[in-house]
Write an enzyme that holds these catalytic residues in place. Structure first.
Site, PDB file in Angstrom:
ATOM      1  CB  CYS A 164      24.064 -43.138  16.650  1.00 43.16           C
ATOM      2  SG  CYS A 164      24.497 -44.883  16.494  1.00 43.16           S
ATOM      3  CG  HIS A 304      20.921 -40.875  21.215  1.00 45.57           C
ATOM      4  ND1 HIS A 304      20.868 -40.802  19.840  1.00 45.57           N
ATOM      5  CD2 HIS A 304      21.806 -41.858  21.510  1.00 45.57           C
ATOM      6  CE1 HIS A 304      21.698 -41.701  19.326  1.00 45.57           C
ATOM      7  NE2 HIS A 304      22.268 -42.355  20.311  1.00 45.57           N
ATOM      8  CD  GLU A 315      19.426 -39.104  25.873  1.00 41.43           C
ATOM      9  OE1 GLU A 315      18.975 -38.226  25.105  1.00 41.43           O
ATOM     10  OE2 GLU A 315      19.395 -40.313  25.596  1.00 41.43           O
ATOM     11  CE  LYS A 333      18.026 -43.815  18.711  1.00 41.39           C
ATOM     12  NZ  LYS A 333      17.916 -42.405  19.128  1.00 41.39           N
ATOM     13  CG  HIS A 338      19.892 -46.867  17.398  1.00 38.04           C
ATOM     14  ND1 HIS A 338      19.816 -45.685  16.688  1.00 38.04           N
ATOM     15  CD2 HIS A 338      21.055 -46.815  18.114  1.00 38.04           C
ATOM     16  CE1 HIS A 338      20.879 -44.950  16.974  1.00 38.04           C
ATOM     17  NE2 HIS A 338      21.633 -45.616  17.826  1.00 38.04           N
ATOM     18  CG  PHE A 396      29.769 -46.129  18.716  1.00 39.49           C
ATOM     19  CD1 PHE A 396      29.049 -45.999  19.882  1.00 39.49           C
ATOM     20  CD2 PHE A 396      29.793 -47.368  18.095  1.00 39.49           C
ATOM     21  CE1 PHE A 396      28.353 -47.067  20.427  1.00 39.49           C
ATOM     22  CE2 PHE A 396      29.102 -48.456  18.617  1.00 39.49           C
ATOM     23  CZ  PHE A 396      28.384 -48.306  19.791  1.00 39.49           C
TER      24      PHE A 396
END
Length: 408
Positions: A164, A304, A315, A333, A338, A396
């Site tokens: 991502c 994010h 975050e 988002k 996403h 990831f």
């Protein structure tokens, strides 16, 4: 004194679940439009998927691209090309030496629809019906290759694959290429299109996705105390990045500067972020250093923030550690869902426009801020006069990318 060139944004393009262009997407963010809807595909019922919501494109690329061209491309490549052509036109279609033009387009998964679709063909019909272009359509560098071939870019075509964080990393590597003098102009960003039962099943098995099926519009709720996972979307975001002196010499309009970039890795877990945010904070610190800015210079963070319980909290810790509690934070988002490898690029565009226009789009569905989130999250649009902002992206594998944008 450094002789490395400044890098500016001279063109933007996007196709997303809330707009068919970058301009439409930005206006939709300001309007608070949410692109999440019910997933009524027959296969959702066939496979008894626990997730019945998603964020599809508002404009199908098949309605934008010529039919003959589109059929030779995976959907991920199609959206990359749509956004790239918009960004290039927005930049004024600069006439230049193709050896000074580069392309960097990242993707998290790549041509999954082709891979899975052609596997079905092989198993049910046989090899004679497998598409001749199966491999170039499924390969992860396909979106970058499609854009590079169309643009006739000879300065280098690259395809970062960092889950991502891929879209943001595409922009970061393009910045490096320009700074290092390899090229003068780059078409950079990310693309993703993998709405299919297998990716949804895989994410659902990880408990990473929202199952708020009764309330699609309210499902993506970053930083909210009732968040329960992300909503899968698709799309692409592309920027034209350029040496500032090159842009000014040709009279290009300039949206803003890409002032600095930073990348790091958590080295912690294949899917979970480092809880205290130390790894991702290092990426932001590197970005600030390369931009020659301080924490106090940052007025905004486009987060994010995927709407997962663990990720959003980590975050928040990252922002506090790397910048402090003064920037106004938003999570777009909440509207787009996403878009995986495209997310960072689209959010980078939103960050540039927020600085340019002095307004930050609010985080939708933020009914009650999680009390453990200690940053200033804007629930509604907020006017802020700022000189610089951060867009961060995580993937990831522990990938962290931070982009610092500033006024031109």
């Amino acid at each position: 004194m450094s002789t490395r060139p400044d890098v500016v944004v001279t063109g933007i393009g996007a196709t997303t679940p809330i707009g068919g262009t970058a301009t439409e997407t930005w206006q939709a963010m300001l309007d608070g439009r949410i692109g999440v809807t019910a997933l009524n595909e027959p296969w959702a019922e066939t496979y008894d998927l626990p997730v019945r919501i998603y964020a599809p494109l508002t404009v199908d690329p098949l309605t934008v691209l010529p039919r003959v061209e589109a059929r030779r491309l995976d959907r991920c490549q199609q959206v990359a090309l749509v956004a790239a052509r918009e960004a290039w036109a927005d930049a004024g279609k600069p006439e230049m030496d193709p050896e000074r033009l580069g392309v960097v387009v990242g993707t998290g998964i790549g041509g999954a629809l082709t891979l899975l679709g052609q596997d079905d063909v092989l198993e049910t019909v046989g090899i004679r019906k497998v598409a001749v272009l199966t491999i170039p359509m499924l390969m992860p560098n396909g979106p970058a290759a499609a854009v590079g071939l169309w643009a006739k870019a000879r300065g280098g075509v690259h395809a970062p694959v960092s889950a991502c964080a891929s879209g943001a990393e595409g922009i970061a590597w393009a910045y490096k290429m320009i700074k290092d003098g390899e090229i003068d102009v780059a078409i950079a960003g990310g693309a993703e299109a993998c709405i299919h039962p297998l990716p949804i099943a895989g994410f659902a098995q990880m408990r990473a996705m929202s199952t708020r099926n009764h309330d699609p519009q309210g499902a993506s709720r970053p930083f909210d105390v009732e968040r329960d996972g992300f909503v899968l979307g698709e799309g692409a975001g592309i920027m034209v990045l350029e040496r500032e002196d090159h842009a000014r010499a040709r009279g290009a309009k300039i949206y803003g500067r890409l002032a600095g970039i930073g990348m790091s890795n958590d080295a912690f877990h294949i899917t979970a972020p480092e809880p205290d945010g130390e790894g991702s904070a290092r990426a932001i610190a590197k970005a600030l250093k390369s931009a020659d800015l301080t924490k106090a210079d940052i007025g905004h963070v486009n987060a994010h923030a995927t709407s997962t319980p663990v990720g959003d909290l980590a975050e928040s810790n990252t922002i506090l550690r790397a910048i402090g509690d003064h920037p106004v934070v938003t999570a777009t988002k909440s509207m787009t869902g996403h878009m995986l490898g495209a997310a960072g690029a689209v959010e980078g565009i939103a960050t540039v426009l927020a600085i340019k226009e002095g307004v930050i789009p609010g985080t939708r569905n933020l009914n009650k801020l999680d009390p453990e989130i200690k940053v200033d999250v804007a629930a509604d649009n907020r006017k802020v006069d700022m000189t610089a902002a951060v867009n961060d992206s995580f993937g990831f594998g522990g990938h962290n990318v931070a982009l610092v944008f500033s006024k031109a």
